[in-house]
Scaffold this motif. Structure first.
Motif, mmCIF file in Angstrom:
data_model
loop_
_atom_site.group_PDB
_atom_site.id
_atom_site.type_symbol
_atom_site.label_atom_id
_atom_site.label_comp_id
_atom_site.label_asym_id
_atom_site.label_seq_id
_atom_site.Cartn_x
_atom_site.Cartn_y
_atom_site.Cartn_z
ATOM 1 N N ALA C 69 4.047 1.847 -4.507
ATOM 2 C CA ALA C 69 5.483 1.569 -4.667
ATOM 3 C C ALA C 69 6.207 1.779 -3.347
ATOM 4 O O ALA C 69 7.023 0.941 -2.929
ATOM 5 C CB ALA C 69 6.069 2.476 -5.737
ATOM 6 N N TRP C 70 5.875 2.879 -2.669
ATOM 7 C CA TRP C 70 6.521 3.117 -1.369
ATOM 8 C C TRP C 70 6.201 2.007 -0.385
ATOM 9 O O TRP C 70 7.065 1.537 0.336
ATOM 10 C CB TRP C 70 6.062 4.479 -0.800
ATOM 11 N N GLN C 71 4.927 1.603 -0.376
ATOM 12 C CA GLN C 71 4.534 0.583 0.596
ATOM 13 C C GLN C 71 5.148 -0.768 0.246
ATOM 14 O O GLN C 71 5.482 -1.545 1.137
ATOM 15 C CB GLN C 71 3.011 0.481 0.683
ATOM 16 N N ALA C 72 5.297 -1.047 -1.059
ATOM 17 C CA ALA C 72 5.935 -2.307 -1.465
ATOM 18 C C ALA C 72 7.337 -2.384 -0.861
ATOM 19 O O ALA C 72 7.763 -3.434 -0.372
ATOM 20 C CB ALA C 72 5.995 -2.407 -2.979
ATOM 21 N N MET C 73 8.044 -1.253 -0.865
ATOM 22 C CA MET C 73 9.403 -1.246 -0.319
ATOM 23 C C MET C 73 9.388 -1.176 1.209
ATOM 24 O O MET C 73 10.130 -1.899 1.876
ATOM 25 C CB MET C 73 10.190 -0.076 -0.910
#
Lengths: 201, 223, 252
Positions: C69-73
């Motif tokens: 999720a962090w990397q998606a953002m």
């Protein structure tokens, strides 16, 4: 003679590659230039660059007067009548010239004012495109294949309009395959050459 | 720069829309098709319909606005009239705004005018009707702006229409939430002001940024 | 004149061959770093961290879910920076790299959604919950897909990249608004969303694998980005001499 348009070392890039070798173009009042070269060498691209529709990838263009561009598609709305098309363009480009009906008669389209543009033949559409140059006078004319789909009389009409425009202090650059314009003083020639692929350093 | 071009363009666009007649009314037909089909699908219970009414009217308005997008710039692109905008003496961003205004007049305004009828058909509580109209008045211009942006971005591609919907859908999520939230709040007897205020903020933001992005996207696509 | 030539040359080519050499050297190290971090992270996550007193073992999926999720953002932020540079200075390499961020970002978004859904099944009893974060992620996925679709729909890849870069920046403005609106919407429509973590309910013993996995995922993003950008450059320049030379060397 005052310069209406000058371009220095201009070229355009498609997919990152130069379309044609960089060119210098100068158009002075009363000057006509014929853009020549084989199919696909970038004549249309050059004219669109000069018109300001495309931005040069290299080089600079300065225009000192309003520009008219007549492309392959004559920029007409098929659903509107000839007269409506011309009246729209007359208001749209801001400098009203001769009236729509006079422009129609000047280009041999008398009596077709109420006909929708889609009902015109290819040659008549071309003539309507020429009429659109007259309803809104702009000193720089950039014409892409103005002789295409015109009969002999149509070709002579183009020559007459060019001569009048030049006499009024306008300038013209046009591309052509069929005939060359017959003018009082011969038009300059500009050869467009395809650019070779470049290699990164 | 001649500003006379703007009214000339607006008049011509509206004249073309009138000349297309039935095609221009398609968004409205579509709106009513949705409004009739959904009760047929979920049943005519007044309570259920009243609950889903704000969402349905809004989704229908959204789809109606999507319908006309494919023709927002494409005909002009194909017949060469669009490239005439860039000849140097015309205010291009103004022309873009004018074109979006005509899109709103053709797709947004009819929906607003017929919203009271739709609200009656779906048993929307009377106290929510005013808010529904207001939310449509603020929100449908945002739909035209976002839709216009998607239409401009996809102009140079040959499978525009599918892509268009994919691009529009995420961007209109906030509009849908705030607009339907306002109507639902009013229907339940709460104040819709917060929702409407946020919706108006979205409109201001979209009015400021979208015309610039549309102009840039069109410029790239006419290359 | 000479400066102009240099500038033009830099803008046009972004020096493709030197990027090719750079990425060929750097990306294996990034892949190795990713492998190392994820092995350590997975070991900690599965064998060292004690089971949760409420969720027993099912919480361990967070070590994939949260870094994704962090990397998606973060991927979107990287893409936006590259897109802004591409639009302002028209540097080809940044156009390509911005476009190559999209599929990687989309993949992490999809992983985040899938793991969230798998995690939600034992926790919430459903595969899908209209939770604000999950819904925002779903919208983010569609934005990523829109960018990829737009880029793919153009024949002229440079034009497509620049048009899609405009969409990237539009999305950058919109994503916070979308997130805010979705959060607003869920707080109005649901009572209390099931919160997996309280404000500081995460015990410090749970942290090390999360850190390892997060670093690993960032390295993987970098490695995948370099590889994809290199491949795209080679594909686009396949007619050019420098690519032919590389290919003929490979053939020997």
């Amino acid at each position: 003679m005052s310069l209406l348009l000058e371009a220095r070392d201009v070229t355009f890039r498609r997919q990152g590659d130069r379309v044609f070798k960089p060119l210098d173009v100068e158009l002075a009042a009363g000057n006509a230039v014929v853009v020549l070269g084989p199919n696909g060498c970038g004549k249309t691209t050059l004219l669109r660059l000069l018109a300001g529709i495309l931005q040069p990838a290299e080089g600079a263009i300065s225009r000192h007067a309003a520009t008219a561009f007549l492309g392959h598609a004559s920029a007409l709305k098929a659903e509107l009548t000839c007269r409506e098309n011309l009246e729209f363009l007359r208001a749209f480009h801001g400098t009203p010239g001769i009236s729509a009906s006079r422009a129609l008669s000047r280009t041999g389209l008398t009596g077709l004012g109420l006909r929708p543009a889609r009902a015109l033949s290819a040659g008549q559409k071309r003539r309507l495109g020429l009429a659109s140059l007259l309803v809104s006078p702009r000193p720089i004319w950039l014409l892409d294949e103005p002789y295409a789909s015109l009969d002999d009389a149509g070709g002579e009409l183009v020559d007459e309009l060019l001569a009048e425009h030049l006499a009024e202090g306008g300038a013209v650059a046009l591309s052509t395959h069929q005939r060359k314009p017959k003018l009082a003083s011969p038009a300059g020639e500009l050869w467009v050459q395809r650019a070779p692929l470049e290699e990164p350093a | 720069m001649s500003l006379r071009a703007l009214p000339a363009l607006l008049l011509r666009d509206l004249r073309l829309a009138v000349r297309h007649g039935g095609e221009s009314l398609m968004p409205l037909f579509f709106l009513f098709a949705v409004l009739i089909l959904v009760p047929l699908g979920v049943g005519p219970g007044p309570n259920l319909l009243a609950t889903i009414a704000p969402g349905m009217i809004w989704v229908a308005a959204l789809l109606a606005s999507l319908l006309a997008l494919e023709n927002l710039f494409r005909p002009d692109f194909e017949d060469g009239t669009l490239e005439q905008w860039w000849l140097g003496h015309l205010p291009v961003t103004g022309l873009v705004m004018t074109r979006l205004l005509s899109h709103w007049l053709i797709t947004g305004l009819p929906v607003i005018l017929f919203a009271p009828l739709a609200a009656q058909m779906l048993y929307l509580p009377d106290q929510a009707l005013g808010v529904l109209m207001l939310s449509l008045l603020i929100g449908t211009p945002i739909l035209s702006l976002i839709g216009g942006l998607a239409a401009a971005l996809t102009l140079g591609t040959n499978r525009g229409s599918v892509l268009l919907s994919i691009l529009v859908f995420p961007l209109v999520v906030p509009v849908l939430i705030f607009a339907t939230g306002a109507v639902a709040a009013a229907a339940d007897g709460f104040s819709p002001r917060a929702h409407l205020g946020l919706l108006a903020a979205l409109l201001v933001l979209a009015l400021t940024l979208v015309p610039l992005a549309v102009t840039a996207a069109l410029r790239l696509n006419i290359e | 004149m000479i400066w102009k030539t240099i500038k033009v040359g830099f803008h046009r080519l972004g020096s493709a061959p030197s990027f090719y050499r750079f990425s060929t050297v750097v990306s294996p190290w990034l892949w190795a770093g990713f492998a190392l971090c994820s092995v350590i992270g997975v070991y900690y996550a599965l064998y060292v961290v004690p089971p949760d007193y409420q969720q027993s073992d099912s919480f361990r999926i967070l070590y994939v879910h949260v870094p994704s999720a962090w990397q998606a953002m973060a991927g979107y932020v990287v893409m936006s920076i590259l897109a802004a540079i591409a639009l302002i200075w028209r540097i080809r390499l940044t156009e390509i790299m911005a476009m190559m961020c999209a599929p990687i970002g989309a993949a992490f978004t999809a992983i985040c959604l899938a793991t969230g859904s798998i995690w939600g099944r034992p926790m919430w009893g459903t595969w899908w919950e209209w939770d604000a974060r999950l819904t925002s992620m779903l919208v983010l996925l569609f934005i990523y897909l829109g960018i990829m679709g737009l880029y793919a729909a153009f024949d002229d890849k440079r034009k497509g990249a620049r048009v899609a870069c405009i969409l990237v920046l539009v999305g950058l403005v919109n994503i916070p608004i979308i997130h805010f609106s979705v959060e607003w919407w869920t707080t109005l429509h649901q009572g209390k969303t099931i919160r997996i973590f309280g404000e500081s309910s995460m015990h410090y013993s749970m942290m090390p694998p999360l850190i390892w996995m997060t670093i690993g995922v960032k390295l993987m993003f970098g490695a995948a980005l370099l590889d994809r950008a290199r491949n795209e450059l080679l594909t686009q320049d396949r007619r050019k001499g420098w690519v032919r030379k590389i290919l003929s060397n490979k053939g020997d």
